[in-house]
Write a protein that holds these residues in place. Structure first.
Motif, mmCIF file in Angstrom:
data_model
loop_
_atom_site.group_PDB
_atom_site.id
_atom_site.type_symbol
_atom_site.label_atom_id
_atom_site.label_comp_id
_atom_site.label_asym_id
_atom_site.label_seq_id
_atom_site.Cartn_x
_atom_site.Cartn_y
_atom_site.Cartn_z
ATOM 1 N N ILE A 123 0.870 -1.175 0.000
ATOM 2 C CA ILE A 123 0.000 0.000 0.000
ATOM 3 C C ILE A 123 0.902 1.219 0.000
ATOM 4 C CG2 ILE A 123 -1.681 1.379 1.268
ATOM 5 C CD1 ILE A 123 -2.722 -1.243 2.499
ATOM 6 N N GLY A 124 0.755 2.071 -1.004
ATOM 7 C CA GLY A 124 1.489 3.333 -1.069
ATOM 8 C C GLY A 124 0.507 4.483 -1.075
ATOM 9 N N GLU A 125 0.894 5.580 -0.418
ATOM 10 C CA GLU A 125 0.028 6.753 -0.374
ATOM 11 C C GLU A 125 0.856 8.002 -0.633
ATOM 12 O OE1 GLU A 125 -3.510 7.966 2.470
ATOM 13 O OE2 GLU A 125 -1.595 8.462 3.442
ATOM 14 N N ASN A 126 0.403 8.815 -1.576
ATOM 15 C CA ASN A 126 0.996 10.124 -1.847
ATOM 16 C C ASN A 126 -0.040 11.194 -1.545
ATOM 17 O OD1 ASN A 126 3.410 9.079 -2.740
ATOM 18 N ND2 ASN A 126 3.007 9.410 -4.906
ATOM 19 N N LEU A 127 0.419 12.295 -0.959
ATOM 20 C CA LEU A 127 -0.449 13.432 -0.658
ATOM 21 C C LEU A 127 0.120 14.680 -1.312
ATOM 22 C CD1 LEU A 127 -0.892 12.938 3.198
ATOM 23 C CD2 LEU A 127 -2.340 12.057 1.369
ATOM 24 N N ASP A 128 -0.766 15.579 -1.679
ATOM 25 C CA ASP A 128 -0.343 16.874 -2.204
ATOM 26 C C ASP A 128 -1.369 17.901 -1.765
ATOM 27 O OD1 ASP A 128 1.177 18.753 -3.538
ATOM 28 O OD2 ASP A 128 0.822 17.944 -5.535
ATOM 29 N N LYS A 145 6.391 13.191 -8.984
ATOM 30 C CA LYS A 145 7.506 12.658 -9.783
ATOM 31 C C LYS A 145 8.839 13.272 -9.340
ATOM 32 C CE LYS A 145 9.235 12.285 -14.497
ATOM 33 N NZ LYS A 145 9.061 12.715 -15.886
ATOM 34 N N ASN A 146 8.829 14.550 -8.968
ATOM 35 C CA ASN A 146 10.057 15.257 -8.602
ATOM 36 C C ASN A 146 10.468 15.060 -7.146
ATOM 37 O OD1 ASN A 146 10.358 16.262 -11.223
ATOM 38 N ND2 ASN A 146 9.030 17.994 -10.789
ATOM 39 N N SER A 147 9.722 14.300 -6.404
ATOM 40 C CA SER A 147 10.062 13.979 -5.022
ATOM 41 C C SER A 147 10.481 12.509 -4.971
ATOM 42 C CB SER A 147 8.846 14.199 -4.121
ATOM 43 O OG SER A 147 9.023 13.543 -2.879
ATOM 44 N N PRO A 148 11.713 12.205 -4.577
ATOM 45 C CA PRO A 148 12.168 10.808 -4.581
ATOM 46 C C PRO A 148 11.258 9.838 -3.816
ATOM 47 C CG PRO A 148 14.033 12.269 -4.255
ATOM 48 C CD PRO A 148 12.792 13.131 -4.184
ATOM 49 N N VAL A 149 10.773 10.244 -2.659
ATOM 50 C CA VAL A 149 9.918 9.353 -1.858
ATOM 51 C C VAL A 149 8.590 9.110 -2.566
ATOM 52 C CG1 VAL A 149 8.663 9.152 0.327
ATOM 53 C CG2 VAL A 149 11.003 10.031 0.312
ATOM 54 N N HIS A 150 7.984 10.167 -3.097
ATOM 55 C CA HIS A 150 6.702 10.028 -3.794
ATOM 56 C C HIS A 150 6.868 9.300 -5.127
ATOM 57 C CE1 HIS A 150 5.989 13.412 -0.997
ATOM 58 N NE2 HIS A 150 4.823 12.799 -0.840
ATOM 59 N N ASN A 151 7.963 9.586 -5.809
ATOM 60 C CA ASN A 151 8.229 8.926 -7.089
ATOM 61 C C ASN A 151 8.404 7.418 -6.906
ATOM 62 O OD1 ASN A 151 8.657 9.181 -9.971
ATOM 63 N ND2 ASN A 151 10.789 8.664 -9.545
ATOM 64 N N ILE A 153 6.807 5.552 -4.913
ATOM 65 C CA ILE A 153 5.466 4.965 -4.878
ATOM 66 C C ILE A 153 4.879 4.927 -6.286
ATOM 67 C CG2 ILE A 153 3.085 5.341 -4.069
ATOM 68 C CD1 ILE A 153 4.387 6.320 -1.407
ATOM 69 N N LEU A 154 5.061 6.007 -7.057
ATOM 70 C CA LEU A 154 4.557 6.025 -8.436
ATOM 71 C C LEU A 154 5.123 4.873 -9.252
ATOM 72 C CD1 LEU A 154 4.761 9.828 -9.405
ATOM 73 C CD2 LEU A 154 2.722 8.542 -8.687
ATOM 74 N N LEU A 155 6.399 4.552 -9.012
ATOM 75 C CA LEU A 155 7.089 3.553 -9.832
ATOM 76 C C LEU A 155 7.247 2.191 -9.162
ATOM 77 C CD1 LEU A 155 9.873 5.779 -11.423
ATOM 78 C CD2 LEU A 155 7.679 5.076 -12.410
ATOM 79 N N ASP A 156 6.572 1.991 -8.058
ATOM 80 C CA ASP A 156 6.703 0.694 -7.385
ATOM 81 C C ASP A 156 6.164 -0.400 -8.304
ATOM 82 O OD1 ASP A 156 6.102 -1.642 -5.615
ATOM 83 O OD2 ASP A 156 6.907 -0.253 -4.118
ATOM 84 N N PRO A 157 6.976 -1.408 -8.611
ATOM 85 C CA PRO A 157 6.540 -2.456 -9.550
ATOM 86 C C PRO A 157 5.397 -3.316 -9.021
ATOM 87 C CG PRO A 157 8.691 -2.987 -8.635
ATOM 88 C CD PRO A 157 8.344 -1.600 -8.160
#
Length: 185
Positions: A123-128, A145-151, A153-157
């Motif tokens: 389970i990944g969660e991003n907030l903005d 995308k420009n935040s390593p931690v959030h990115n 989650i975006l790219l978690d296989p």
């Protein structure tokens, strides 16, 4: 309680809070993107899946349980920020402050389990959040995308499903925007 009924209750809650949290000046309204930009969520999904394809990862599909849980958290953020000092703006993954009308669901897993206990694993969660302005799908995507931690989650296989919850909340005459993305396997 079945998932459809919980989703209907959440939508009713959002409708009620759209009117219940107004002061005499008409501020503190909470609205969903369907009221101001119904394409925003799908524009984000398109950017997100194009990015995953570019990185040789599988695309994700929208999951209504994840959308509901994400929308609930964005609503909680909007209500929380209406209750704190007008000079403050807070984004947090942990619901450690009780907000009237919203069940206390402290973690992303708690929020998902409230609607469907069968989701297990990643389970990944991003907030903005955007203070006094309007979101675009590109802005939300670029922020993550420009935040390593959030990115990550975006790219978690492991990602297979996603849900984006978007809310706009008037806070003392300034429109604040909240985005919650949930990604699971």
């Amino acid at each position: 309680m079945n998932n459809i009924l919980k989703f209907v209750i959440l939508l009713l809650l959002i409708s009620i809070t759209s009117f219940a949290f107004r002061d005499n000046g008409g501020s503190n309204k909470i609205i969903t993107p369907d009221e101001y930009n119904p394409r925003l969520k799908y524009e984000f999904y398109s950017l997100y899946n194009a990015y995953r394809t570019e990185m040789n990862l599988d695309t994700l599909v929208e999951d209504t349980v994840l959308v509901t849980a994400a929308l609930q958290h964005s609503l909680w953020l909007g209500l929380l920020n209406q209750q704190i000092s007008s000079a403050d703006f807070m984004i947090t993954h942990w619901e450690d402050v009780n907000v009237d009308w919203i069940p206390e669901l402290k973690t992303p897993k708690d929020r998902i389990d409230h609607y469907d206990t069968s989701i297990r694993g990643f389970i990944g969660e991003n907030l903005d959040g955007k203070w006094n302005g309007e979101f675009t799908a590109q802005q939300i995507f670029d922020d993550w995308k420009n935040s390593p931690v959030h990115n990550a989650i975006l790219l978690d296989p492991r990602g297979e499903r996603m849900g984006l919850g978007l809310i706009r909340a008037d806070k003392g005459g300034k429109m604040c925007n909240y985005a919650t993305l949930l990604v699971t396997n």
